[in-house]
Design a protein around this motif. Structure first.
Motif, PDB file in Angstrom:
ATOM      1  N   SER A   9     -53.890 -75.343 -32.227  1.00 30.17           N
ATOM      2  CA  SER A   9     -53.312 -74.165 -32.892  1.00 30.17           C
ATOM      3  C   SER A   9     -51.822 -74.309 -33.112  1.00 30.17           C
ATOM      4  N   GLU A  10     -51.394 -75.512 -33.412  1.00 24.69           N
ATOM      5  CA  GLU A  10     -49.990 -75.781 -33.716  1.00 24.69           C
ATOM      6  C   GLU A  10     -49.868 -76.087 -35.202  1.00 24.69           C
ATOM      7  N   CYS A  11     -48.683 -75.910 -35.698  1.00 26.11           N
ATOM      8  CA  CYS A  11     -48.418 -76.244 -37.091  1.00 26.11           C
ATOM      9  C   CYS A  11     -48.254 -77.764 -37.192  1.00 26.11           C
ATOM     10  N   PRO A  12     -49.014 -78.429 -38.035  1.00 23.98           N
ATOM     11  CA  PRO A  12     -48.869 -79.874 -38.193  1.00 23.98           C
ATOM     12  C   PRO A  12     -47.497 -80.226 -38.765  1.00 23.98           C
ATOM     13  N   LYS A  13     -46.980 -81.353 -38.379  1.00 25.63           N
ATOM     14  CA  LYS A  13     -45.651 -81.800 -38.828  1.00 25.63           C
ATOM     15  C   LYS A  13     -45.600 -81.915 -40.342  1.00 25.63           C
ATOM     16  N   GLU A  14     -46.729 -82.262 -40.965  1.00 22.52           N
ATOM     17  CA  GLU A  14     -46.762 -82.402 -42.418  1.00 22.52           C
ATOM     18  C   GLU A  14     -46.522 -81.076 -43.133  1.00 22.52           C
ATOM     19  N   LEU A  15     -46.798 -79.959 -42.449  1.00 22.44           N
ATOM     20  CA  LEU A  15     -46.653 -78.649 -43.072  1.00 22.44           C
ATOM     21  C   LEU A  15     -45.359 -77.935 -42.686  1.00 22.44           C
ATOM     22  N   GLU A  16     -44.605 -78.502 -41.769  1.00 23.96           N
ATOM     23  CA  GLU A  16     -43.340 -77.884 -41.369  1.00 23.96           C
ATOM     24  C   GLU A  16     -42.345 -77.981 -42.508  1.00 23.96           C
ATOM     25  N   SER A  17     -41.476 -76.980 -42.586  1.00 20.90           N
ATOM     26  CA  SER A  17     -40.471 -77.002 -43.638  1.00 20.90           C
ATOM     27  C   SER A  17     -39.379 -78.013 -43.272  1.00 20.90           C
ATOM     28  N   ALA A  18     -38.698 -78.520 -44.273  1.00 18.81           N
ATOM     29  CA  ALA A  18     -37.672 -79.539 -44.056  1.00 18.81           C
ATOM     30  C   ALA A  18     -36.465 -78.982 -43.325  1.00 18.81           C
ATOM     31  N   ASP A  19     -36.132 -77.722 -43.570  1.00 17.46           N
ATOM     32  CA  ASP A  19     -34.945 -77.171 -42.924  1.00 17.46           C
ATOM     33  C   ASP A  19     -35.254 -76.550 -41.557  1.00 17.46           C
ATOM     34  N   LYS A  20     -36.494 -76.476 -41.162  1.00 16.99           N
ATOM     35  CA  LYS A  20     -36.958 -75.951 -39.878  1.00 16.99           C
ATOM     36  C   LYS A  20     -36.598 -74.482 -39.683  1.00 16.99           C
ATOM     37  N   ARG A  21     -36.121 -73.813 -40.721  1.00 13.30           N
ATOM     38  CA  ARG A  21     -35.742 -72.409 -40.593  1.00 13.30           C
ATOM     39  C   ARG A  21     -36.907 -71.467 -40.927  1.00 13.30           C
ATOM     40  N   SER A  22     -37.679 -71.833 -41.940  1.00 13.90           N
ATOM     41  CA  SER A  22     -38.787 -70.959 -42.306  1.00 13.90           C
ATOM     42  C   SER A  22     -39.965 -71.211 -41.357  1.00 13.90           C
ATOM     43  N   SER A  23     -40.664 -70.163 -41.089  1.00 15.98           N
ATOM     44  CA  SER A  23     -41.771 -70.303 -40.150  1.00 15.98           C
ATOM     45  C   SER A  23     -43.102 -70.088 -40.867  1.00 15.98           C
TER      46      SER A  23
END
Length: 126
Positions: A9-23
């Motif tokens: 139930s974690e967000c995969p790294k491929e789907l994380e935003s580049a700036d790490k600010r948006s969730s």
């Protein structure tokens, strides 16, 4: 790696935003209430219908009240109907009510009710 993240139930790294600010927000599931209606099965003889149902369907499912001048059909009327339907066929036959043993219908003056023919099968035997 992607499947492992999803299983945890974690967000995969491929789907994380580049700036790490948006969730990433998981959509909330709507609460579904259990079915609370009345169930019916085919062939059910349940008589727990609501008054609205019975009043609307009773006129469709019930026979009209017999009028005082109602004529009761007889065994002879059945024979006459068969003879009129097939004028070219032989008129020497027996009428029998299905069952075991089959019951011969020999009295043409008996009404259908007296002969016990209501909701029965009648056969013509040569």
């Amino acid at each position: 790696m992607l499947m492992q993240s999803i299983r945890k139930s974690e967000c995969p790294k491929e789907l994380e935003s580049a700036d790490k600010r948006s969730s990433v927000h998981e959509p909330k599931k709507k609460h579904q209430a259990a079915f609370q209606g009345v169930g019916r099965t085919l062939g059910s003889s349940s008589t727990s219908a609501t008054p609205e149902e019975t009043s609307s369907t009773s006129s469709l499912n019930t026979a009209p009240n017999p009028s005082p001048g109602l004529v009761h059909n007889t065994v002879g009327d059945i024979r006459s109907f068969i003879d009129a339907s097939r004028p070219e066929s032989a008129t020497i036959y027996q009428l029998q009510m299905m069952g075991f043993p089959p019951k011969l219908l020999v009295d043409p003056t008996q009404t259908i009710e007296q002969a016990g023919l209501a909701n029965s099968v009648v056969i013509q035997k040569f």
